[in-house]
Design a protein around this motif. Sequence first.
Motif, PDB file in Angstrom:
ATOM      1  N   ILE A 141      -6.103   6.280 -11.614  1.00  0.00           N
ATOM      2  CA  ILE A 141      -7.362   5.976 -12.314  1.00  0.00           C
ATOM      3  C   ILE A 141      -8.336   5.369 -11.299  1.00  0.00           C
ATOM      4  O   ILE A 141      -7.983   4.459 -10.557  1.00  0.00           O
ATOM      5  N   ALA A 142      -9.556   5.891 -11.282  1.00  0.00           N
ATOM      6  CA  ALA A 142     -10.600   5.344 -10.416  1.00  0.00           C
ATOM      7  C   ALA A 142     -11.038   4.002 -10.981  1.00  0.00           C
ATOM      8  O   ALA A 142     -11.407   3.899 -12.142  1.00  0.00           O
ATOM      9  N   ALA A 143     -10.944   2.987 -10.182  1.00  0.00           N
ATOM     10  CA  ALA A 143     -11.340   1.647 -10.616  1.00  0.00           C
ATOM     11  C   ALA A 143     -12.142   0.995  -9.505  1.00  0.00           C
ATOM     12  O   ALA A 143     -11.767   1.091  -8.331  1.00  0.00           O
ATOM     13  N   PRO A 144     -13.243   0.333  -9.866  1.00  0.00           N
ATOM     14  CA  PRO A 144     -14.052  -0.315  -8.824  1.00  0.00           C
ATOM     15  C   PRO A 144     -13.302  -1.445  -8.122  1.00  0.00           C
ATOM     16  O   PRO A 144     -13.590  -1.774  -6.983  1.00  0.00           O
ATOM     17  N   ASP A 145     -12.300  -1.998  -8.794  1.00  0.00           N
ATOM     18  CA  ASP A 145     -11.548  -3.106  -8.209  1.00  0.00           C
ATOM     19  C   ASP A 145     -10.127  -2.670  -7.812  1.00  0.00           C
ATOM     20  O   ASP A 145      -9.169  -3.408  -7.995  1.00  0.00           O
ATOM     21  N   LEU A 146     -10.019  -1.470  -7.253  1.00  0.00           N
ATOM     22  CA  LEU A 146      -8.726  -0.938  -6.836  1.00  0.00           C
ATOM     23  C   LEU A 146      -8.050  -1.909  -5.870  1.00  0.00           C
ATOM     24  O   LEU A 146      -8.637  -2.300  -4.855  1.00  0.00           O
ATOM     25  N   ASP A 147      -6.834  -2.332  -6.199  1.00  0.00           N
ATOM     26  CA  ASP A 147      -6.081  -3.266  -5.366  1.00  0.00           C
ATOM     27  C   ASP A 147      -5.366  -2.471  -4.273  1.00  0.00           C
ATOM     28  O   ASP A 147      -4.368  -1.800  -4.526  1.00  0.00           O
ATOM     29  N   VAL A 148      -5.890  -2.544  -3.067  1.00  0.00           N
ATOM     30  CA  VAL A 148      -5.365  -1.770  -1.944  1.00  0.00           C
ATOM     31  C   VAL A 148      -3.921  -2.164  -1.630  1.00  0.00           C
ATOM     32  O   VAL A 148      -3.079  -1.297  -1.385  1.00  0.00           O
ATOM     33  N   PHE A 149      -3.605  -3.460  -1.663  1.00  0.00           N
ATOM     34  CA  PHE A 149      -2.241  -3.898  -1.368  1.00  0.00           C
ATOM     35  C   PHE A 149      -1.254  -3.282  -2.357  1.00  0.00           C
ATOM     36  O   PHE A 149      -0.189  -2.802  -1.969  1.00  0.00           O
ATOM     37  N   ASN A 150      -1.585  -3.299  -3.660  1.00  0.00           N
ATOM     38  CA  ASN A 150      -0.700  -2.710  -4.655  1.00  0.00           C
ATOM     39  C   ASN A 150      -0.556  -1.212  -4.455  1.00  0.00           C
ATOM     40  O   ASN A 150       0.535  -0.660  -4.610  1.00  0.00           O
ATOM     41  N   LEU A 151      -1.641  -0.533  -4.129  1.00  0.00           N
ATOM     42  CA  LEU A 151      -1.597   0.904  -3.887  1.00  0.00           C
ATOM     43  C   LEU A 151      -0.667   1.217  -2.715  1.00  0.00           C
ATOM     44  O   LEU A 151       0.195   2.096  -2.806  1.00  0.00           O
ATOM     45  N   ILE A 152      -0.797   0.473  -1.634  1.00  0.00           N
ATOM     46  CA  ILE A 152       0.041   0.695  -0.457  1.00  0.00           C
ATOM     47  C   ILE A 152       1.494   0.379  -0.764  1.00  0.00           C
ATOM     48  O   ILE A 152       2.398   1.134  -0.417  1.00  0.00           O
ATOM     49  N   GLU A 153       1.721  -0.710  -1.470  1.00  0.00           N
ATOM     50  CA  GLU A 153       3.093  -1.080  -1.843  1.00  0.00           C
ATOM     51  C   GLU A 153       3.709  -0.003  -2.731  1.00  0.00           C
ATOM     52  O   GLU A 153       4.861   0.400  -2.529  1.00  0.00           O
ATOM     53  N   ASP A 154       2.946   0.512  -3.698  1.00  0.00           N
ATOM     54  CA  ASP A 154       3.436   1.593  -4.563  1.00  0.00           C
ATOM     55  C   ASP A 154       3.824   2.819  -3.744  1.00  0.00           C
ATOM     56  O   ASP A 154       4.892   3.404  -3.949  1.00  0.00           O
ATOM     57  N   GLU A 155       2.958   3.219  -2.828  1.00  0.00           N
ATOM     58  CA  GLU A 155       3.221   4.415  -2.024  1.00  0.00           C
ATOM     59  C   GLU A 155       4.470   4.242  -1.162  1.00  0.00           C
ATOM     60  O   GLU A 155       5.274   5.165  -1.031  1.00  0.00           O
ATOM     61  N   VAL A 156       4.667   3.069  -0.578  1.00  0.00           N
ATOM     62  CA  VAL A 156       5.853   2.821   0.243  1.00  0.00           C
ATOM     63  C   VAL A 156       7.105   2.859  -0.617  1.00  0.00           C
ATOM     64  O   VAL A 156       8.092   3.516  -0.278  1.00  0.00           O
ATOM     65  N   ILE A 157       7.088   2.189  -1.756  1.00  0.00           N
ATOM     66  CA  ILE A 157       8.254   2.169  -2.645  1.00  0.00           C
ATOM     67  C   ILE A 157       8.597   3.583  -3.107  1.00  0.00           C
ATOM     68  O   ILE A 157       9.762   3.991  -3.102  1.00  0.00           O
ATOM     69  N   LEU A 158       7.596   4.352  -3.493  1.00  0.00           N
ATOM     70  CA  LEU A 158       7.830   5.726  -3.952  1.00  0.00           C
ATOM     71  C   LEU A 158       8.371   6.631  -2.852  1.00  0.00           C
ATOM     72  O   LEU A 158       9.055   7.620  -3.130  1.00  0.00           O
ATOM     73  N   SER A 159       8.078   6.302  -1.604  1.00  0.00           N
ATOM     74  CA  SER A 159       8.517   7.156  -0.492  1.00  0.00           C
ATOM     75  C   SER A 159       9.969   6.919  -0.085  1.00  0.00           C
ATOM     76  O   SER A 159      10.555   7.741   0.605  1.00  0.00           O
ATOM     77  N   LEU A 160      10.537   5.800  -0.504  1.00  0.00           N
ATOM     78  CA  LEU A 160      11.888   5.451  -0.064  1.00  0.00           C
ATOM     79  C   LEU A 160      12.952   6.245  -0.803  1.00  0.00           C
ATOM     80  O   LEU A 160      12.859   6.468  -2.002  1.00  0.00           O
ATOM     81  N   SER A 161      13.961   6.636  -0.078  1.00  0.00           N
ATOM     82  CA  SER A 161      15.106   7.319  -0.665  1.00  0.00           C
ATOM     83  C   SER A 161      15.934   6.313  -1.464  1.00  0.00           C
ATOM     84  O   SER A 161      15.920   5.113  -1.178  1.00  0.00           O
ATOM     85  N   LEU A 211      18.833  -1.788   8.645  1.00  0.00           N
ATOM     86  CA  LEU A 211      18.486  -0.391   8.898  1.00  0.00           C
ATOM     87  C   LEU A 211      17.000  -0.330   9.203  1.00  0.00           C
ATOM     88  O   LEU A 211      16.179  -0.695   8.365  1.00  0.00           O
ATOM     89  N   VAL A 212      16.651   0.098  10.398  1.00  0.00           N
ATOM     90  CA  VAL A 212      15.243   0.232  10.781  1.00  0.00           C
ATOM     91  C   VAL A 212      14.719   1.537  10.184  1.00  0.00           C
ATOM     92  O   VAL A 212      15.300   2.605  10.392  1.00  0.00           O
ATOM     93  N   HIS A 213      13.651   1.423   9.409  1.00  0.00           N
ATOM     94  CA  HIS A 213      13.066   2.597   8.745  1.00  0.00           C
ATOM     95  C   HIS A 213      11.595   2.702   9.140  1.00  0.00           C
ATOM     96  O   HIS A 213      10.845   1.743   8.980  1.00  0.00           O
ATOM     97  N   HIS A 214      11.216   3.862   9.672  1.00  0.00           N
ATOM     98  CA  HIS A 214       9.833   4.073  10.098  1.00  0.00           C
ATOM     99  C   HIS A 214       9.035   4.693   8.954  1.00  0.00           C
ATOM    100  O   HIS A 214       9.458   5.682   8.365  1.00  0.00           O
ATOM    101  N   ILE A 215       7.911   4.087   8.658  1.00  0.00           N
ATOM    102  CA  ILE A 215       7.006   4.576   7.614  1.00  0.00           C
ATOM    103  C   ILE A 215       5.910   5.388   8.299  1.00  0.00           C
ATOM    104  O   ILE A 215       5.273   4.913   9.233  1.00  0.00           O
ATOM    105  N   ASP A 216       5.698   6.612   7.828  1.00  0.00           N
ATOM    106  CA  ASP A 216       4.608   7.459   8.313  1.00  0.00           C
ATOM    107  C   ASP A 216       4.152   8.312   7.131  1.00  0.00           C
ATOM    108  O   ASP A 216       4.545   9.468   6.996  1.00  0.00           O
ATOM    109  N   LEU A 217       3.353   7.704   6.260  1.00  0.00           N
ATOM    110  CA  LEU A 217       2.922   8.356   5.023  1.00  0.00           C
ATOM    111  C   LEU A 217       1.491   8.857   5.133  1.00  0.00           C
ATOM    112  O   LEU A 217       0.625   8.162   5.656  1.00  0.00           O
ATOM    113  N   LYS A 218       1.287  10.034   4.605  1.00  0.00           N
ATOM    114  CA  LYS A 218      -0.058  10.605   4.493  1.00  0.00           C
ATOM    115  C   LYS A 218      -0.118  11.266   3.119  1.00  0.00           C
ATOM    116  O   LYS A 218       0.682  12.150   2.825  1.00  0.00           O
ATOM    117  N   THR A 219      -1.042  10.821   2.286  1.00  0.00           N
ATOM    118  CA  THR A 219      -1.137  11.376   0.937  1.00  0.00           C
ATOM    119  C   THR A 219      -2.589  11.394   0.475  1.00  0.00           C
ATOM    120  O   THR A 219      -3.399  10.592   0.922  1.00  0.00           O
TER     121      THR A 219
END
Length: 159
Positions: A97-117, A65-73
Motif C-alpha cells: 500500500i502506498a503510504a506517505p509515511d512508509l516506514d523504510v526500516f520495517n520495509l527493509i526488515e520485512d524484505e530480509v525476513i521474507l528472503s531467508l530460507s 552462520l555467515v549469510h550474505h544479503i543481496d536483495l533486489k526487488t
Amino acid sequence: MRNAGSRHGKIPLVELVRLHDLLFDQEGELIYQISGQFDKNERPGIYVEITGKIHLHCQRCLGKLVHHIDLKTFLILAKNETELELADDDDTIDAIIAAPDLDVFNLIEDEVILSLSIALRHADNECSMFKLKSNGNGLADKTQPAHPFAALAALKKTN
C-alpha cells in the motif's frame, strides 16, 4: 519516494528488532537504496536494493552462520486494498500500500525476513555437526554426521 526520488543509508542490525530472534548476534549493518520508478505498465513502484552480512544460527549445529544479503526487488505501490488484492492475484507482482509515511526500516526488515530460507545451514564440510573421518592414509574421507550421543558414550566408557 514521489517523483522518482531515492533514499539510501545504513541500518545497524541492532535496530531491526523483529530480526533479532533469527540472528546469532547483532553485529553489522544493512546497506539499502530505495528509488521510486514506474514499471513497464507505467504503474508507480519502488525499487529496493539491500546488501549486507548477517550472522544466523545454523539449523544443524546452532553455530554462527555467515549469510550474505543481496536483495533486489520491485514493489508496486497500490493505492488501496482493492488494488493490493488485484496484485496479489498475480504471482509475478509484489505490491504494498502506498503510504506517505512508509516506514523504510520495517520495509527493509520485512524484505530480509521474507528472503531467508526456513532451514539455513552450513555446507556439509563447514558444519561442526559433521566430522572428518580418516581413511587410514592420513587423508580425510567424505564427511560423516557425528552421532548425537557420541559424547555420552565416551563418558559411559570411562566409568
